[in-house]
Design an enzyme around this catalytic site. Structure first.
Site, PDB file in Angstrom:
ATOM      1  N   CYS A  35      -1.986   7.624   4.959  1.00 54.71           N
ATOM      2  CA  CYS A  35      -2.608   7.529   3.740  1.00 54.71           C
ATOM      3  C   CYS A  35      -3.876   8.030   2.944  1.00 54.71           C
ATOM      4  CB  CYS A  35      -1.887   5.781   3.013  1.00 54.71           C
ATOM      5  SG  CYS A  35      -3.056   4.920   4.078  1.00 54.71           S
ATOM      6  N   GLU A  54       0.758  -1.371  -0.216  1.00 52.44           N
ATOM      7  CA  GLU A  54       0.541   0.423  -0.427  1.00 52.44           C
ATOM      8  C   GLU A  54       0.405   1.628  -0.219  1.00 52.44           C
ATOM      9  OE1 GLU A  54      -0.990   3.209   1.092  1.00 52.44           O
ATOM     10  OE2 GLU A  54      -2.337   2.041   3.382  1.00 52.44           O
TER      11      GLU A  54
END
Length: 505
Positions: free
Chosen positions: A302, A265
């Site tokens: 994120c 990720e």
């Protein structure tokens, strides 16, 4: 601040705390110097060998045994809660309330996964009965079930010292699936990692697991990470971090003699589209809420919504309200001096170009940073791809769109994202319907009338997306579906029940 638990700075390998031959010093906000062993390729090898020895007994253990193990880890983490909060505050600069909430998310995730594997539905068991009368040839009996993939390497994340690190989502997923785990701890919070690893060790002993089922190797260099990815006994990698670092490790994973899955990720700018009627009716409110989301946790999520795409007619109001809100945000402590330095450098690079207007100039000094706001038009945004690159920190850019068709052009130009958000009213439905086929190709999660800084740990969550948001478009690192990353389907044809895995029956 003194630590409630004395840190020893060692690696945890095969159930024992192992001294290192070299050390690094943690960067702490309180000025206390603590030393931690600097892991080498040799340390990684010891940890992976132990994980490989643990794989057969652990992968064949019952779901109930693994569920009890996950629950024991959660209990042991909560028992060390005060110590974890204290050291994590000193290492990351995050406030106690944030860390206590993250600890609850971490333990809740372990408990959820325990419940999920007890149910067994994740195994996707299938059975096609034999048909001896089928012509021209009889059909054999075929059964299928998901099986653990093997020892898994996990990289701790800088921005979530608990939920995405030592006992975080990747570790919990792999252990739930039946895979031993070797964690390469993040150098930004080694003390936190050590205490959490101690909790996992306590759970290993309490539930009588093989000691090699979990290992923590600390390091502040690339050597240990590269050795983990390239070790021939590691069968998959879980990673949360930067695009640059993740891509380098991904390349190592797929260039091995035996390529392995790399579930990375890698971050995202998480664009927010403000549609015309929503902008007209509540543009100021949207701007204020966006600014609050943008600066939550010093912008170090994120899912931070770094790009706000607005109609030209409402842009002045939205820019003004967002700027007013951002100017009220005090200087915030960032996760590390390196992250603060990178934020200042990237924000200055953005401000120095001719492609944007600087509305609020961000500053980074030491480990602290102030918020920044930039603006540009859609054509400039589309023709300068660097404007859509993640600036990890409290800075955002407002993009002005002249028309509905312009919104579609912007959406089509986007790279892969973790999230995309629509701010819309009922009267914006037609525009949203035109956008949706594009946005579904761009993001793993699409939101309406909210902001993406908040990821629920539930069955239906998707935390991933097309590259460069992640390296596997079909995988999530949050929610129960994350367990499937570390399983593989195996079919059994005409095998007697005595030879089938217990999970098949």
């Amino acid at each position: 601040m003194t630590d409630p638990i004395t840190l020893h700075g060692r690696h945890l390998i095969d159930g024992a705390w192992i001294e290192g031959s070299d050390f690094f010093t943690a960067d702490r906000t309180d000025g206390v110097e603590t030393r931690f062993a600097r892991g080498t390729a040799a340390d990684i090898d010891l940890a992976v060998q132990a994980a490989a020895a643990a794989f057969l007994p652990y992968s064949r253990s019952s779901r109930e045994s693994r569920a009890l193990f996950l629950e024991a880890i959660a209990d042991a983490i909560e028992e060390r809660g005060a110590a974890i909060t204290a050291i994590a505050m000193a290492e990351t600069g995050l406030p106690a309330a944030r860390l206590e909430g993250e600890r609850g998310r971490t333990t809740g995730q372990l408990q959820l996964f325990a419940k999920h594997i007890r149910d067994g539905a994740y195994l996707d068991r299938r059975h096609d009965a034999a048909d001896p009368e089928r012509k021209p040839l009889p059909r054999p009996e075929i059964r299928l079930v998901q099986r653990p993939i093997g020892p898994v390497g996990v990289f701790g994340a800088s921005n979530f010292p608990l939920a995405f690190s030592t006992a975080g989502g990747d570790t919990a997923s792999a252990l739930a699936a039946g895979c031993p785990v070797v964690v390469k701890g993040h150098q930004a919070h080694p003390g936190t990692s050590e205490i959490v690893a101690d909790a996992i060790l306590a759970a290993i002993r309490a539930t009588d697991q093989h000691p090699g089922v979990f290992a923590l190797v600390q390091s502040d260099t690339n050597e240990a990470g590269a050795a983990l990815v390239q070790h021939p006994l590691i069968k998959a990698i879980g990673f949360t971090g930067s695009l640059r670092g993740g891509r380098a490790l991904f390349d190592l994973a797929v260039s091995r003699p035996e390529p392995i899955p790399f579930f990375g990720e890698l971050g995202s700018v998480n664009p927010v589209f403000v549609l015309a009627h929503a902008a007209e009716s509540r543009g100021a409110e949207i701007a204020r809420n966006w600014a609050a989301s943008l600066t939550m946790g010093a912008g170090q999520f994120c899912t931070n919504p770094g790009v706000l795409i607005v109609p030209e007619a409402s842009a002045d109001l939205i820019e003004t309200e967002a700027a007013n809100q951002l100017r009220q945000v005090p200087q915030q402590t960032m996760l590390s001096a390196g992250i603060a330095t990178a934020f200042g450098r990237n924000a200055a690079k953005l401000a120095a170009g001719n492609a944007v207007r600087t509305i609020c100039a961000p500053e980074a000094t030491g480990r602290a940073a102030t918020a920044g706001l930039f603006a540009t038009d859609a054509d400039t945004f589309i023709s300068n791809p660097e404007l859509a690159e993640e600036v990890f920190g409290p800075a955002g850019i407002v993009v002005r769109a002249r028309s509905e068709d312009h919104l579609l052009t912007i959406a089509d130009a986007l790279e892969g994202q973790l999230t995309v958000t629509l701010q819309l009213d009922d009267a914006d439905t037609d525009t949203a319907q035109r956008l949706m086929p594009i946005l579904e190709q761009k993001a793993g999660r699409i939101l309406a009338n909210g902001f993406p800084t908040g990821v629920e740990v539930v069955d239906a969550m998707m935390h991933g997306g097309p590259y460069p948001a992640s390296t596997n478009v079909a995988a999530t690192s949050v929610g129960t579906l994350a367990i499937r990353r570390f399983l593989r389907p195996v079919a059994y044809q005409n095998l007697p029940e005595a030879l089938l895995p217990a999970d098949m029956l």
